[in-house]
Design an enzyme around this catalytic site. Sequence first.
Site, PDB file in Angstrom:
ATOM      1  N   LEU A  64      33.636 106.377  28.371  1.00 61.90           N
ATOM      2  CA  LEU A  64      34.293 105.086  28.384  1.00 61.90           C
ATOM      3  C   LEU A  64      33.823 104.350  29.629  1.00 61.90           C
ATOM      4  O   LEU A  64      33.581 104.967  30.670  1.00 61.90           O
ATOM      5  CB  LEU A  64      35.819 105.236  28.440  1.00 61.90           C
ATOM      6  CG  LEU A  64      36.535 105.789  27.209  1.00 61.90           C
ATOM      7  CD1 LEU A  64      38.035 105.892  27.474  1.00 61.90           C
ATOM      8  CD2 LEU A  64      36.276 104.931  25.976  1.00 61.90           C
ATOM      9  N   ASP A  65      33.699 103.031  29.528  1.00 61.17           N
ATOM     10  CA  ASP A  65      33.358 102.234  30.701  1.00 61.17           C
ATOM     11  C   ASP A  65      34.356 102.505  31.823  1.00 61.17           C
ATOM     12  O   ASP A  65      35.521 102.827  31.566  1.00 61.17           O
ATOM     13  CB  ASP A  65      33.408 100.738  30.370  1.00 61.17           C
ATOM     14  CG  ASP A  65      32.325 100.315  29.399  1.00 61.17           C
ATOM     15  OD1 ASP A  65      31.346 101.068  29.251  1.00 61.17           O
ATOM     16  OD2 ASP A  65      32.474  99.239  28.800  1.00 61.17           O
ATOM     17  N   MET A  66      33.924 102.330  33.047  1.00 57.82           N
ATOM     18  CA  MET A  66      34.796 102.572  34.190  1.00 57.82           C
ATOM     19  C   MET A  66      36.107 101.797  34.077  1.00 57.82           C
ATOM     20  O   MET A  66      37.190 102.330  34.354  1.00 57.82           O
ATOM     21  CB  MET A  66      34.085 102.190  35.487  1.00 57.82           C
ATOM     22  CG  MET A  66      34.922 102.430  36.737  1.00 57.82           C
ATOM     23  SD  MET A  66      34.116 101.873  38.259  1.00 57.82           S
ATOM     24  CE  MET A  66      34.299 100.074  38.069  1.00 57.82           C
ATOM     25  N   ASP A  67      36.045 100.536  33.647  1.00 56.40           N
ATOM     26  CA  ASP A  67      37.230  99.690  33.619  1.00 56.40           C
ATOM     27  C   ASP A  67      38.088  99.891  32.379  1.00 56.40           C
ATOM     28  O   ASP A  67      39.192  99.343  32.287  1.00 56.40           O
ATOM     29  CB  ASP A  67      36.820  98.218  33.714  1.00 56.40           C
ATOM     30  CG  ASP A  67      36.195  97.894  35.060  1.00 56.40           C
ATOM     31  OD1 ASP A  67      36.585  98.518  36.062  1.00 56.40           O
ATOM     32  OD2 ASP A  67      35.303  97.018  35.106  1.00 56.40           O
ATOM     33  N   THR A  68      37.600 100.660  31.413  1.00 58.43           N
ATOM     34  CA  THR A  68      38.350 100.943  30.190  1.00 58.43           C
ATOM     35  C   THR A  68      39.159 102.217  30.374  1.00 58.43           C
ATOM     36  O   THR A  68      38.654 103.214  30.890  1.00 58.43           O
ATOM     37  CB  THR A  68      37.396 101.117  28.998  1.00 58.43           C
ATOM     38  OG1 THR A  68      36.588  99.950  28.858  1.00 58.43           O
ATOM     39  CG2 THR A  68      38.174 101.347  27.707  1.00 58.43           C
TER      40      THR A  68
END
Length: 221
Positions: A64-68
């Site tokens: 998952l993306d860092m911000d997700t």
Amino acid sequence: MLSNPYIVKPCTEDVEILFTDDDLLLVNKPAGLLSVPGRHPANKDCLITRVQRQYADARIVHRLDMDTSGIMVLALSADSHRALSQLFAERKIIKEYEANVYGTIIDDHRLIDLPLLCDWPNRPRQKVDFHHGKNAQTWVERVSQHPDGWTRVLLKPVTGRSHQLRVHLAEIGHPILGCEFYAHQRAVSMADRLQLHATKLEFCHPNSGETILGISNCPFQ
């Protein structure tokens, strides 16, 4: 404030273990935490290194993306890693996300079908490219409409391209709130984090054959 833009701000939230057996783990990744170590020496803190302190054999299957934030599955053996990776490759793992997006979405249910390609001069950004892009599709379902000018949606990606959900929603004029990569300033300012959370993973257990249903409740309104 960190002076070096390549150094990730430390994430103080813990990784939650949702399910475990001999073959796999289901975990809840907090927003702001990398899935794997970053290239900069200061960016070693990440989900997999944290999990390996307790489960030394844990292996990353997807990211998952860092911000997700939200649910991820990790393998606990080479065999389960191969099997889970194959399920992802064959699109046999059902994934769902919840997001808050800018504006009013009129359609109850629609498919976004826009091919994506890495925007190399601006990586890790991605872009729509009808000539060289890879096939990318996302189902979008409207959940609720809010008077403050945003819509709650359920996202069901068919493919799993990098930044797919962010780019697709931005391209139809409804960027995800708090998305500093693809949203306009108004949409960015409407949230204190990326309003994207992986809520569901459903798949066939690689060993037992039983259906595994993992749920992670959305942490934002």
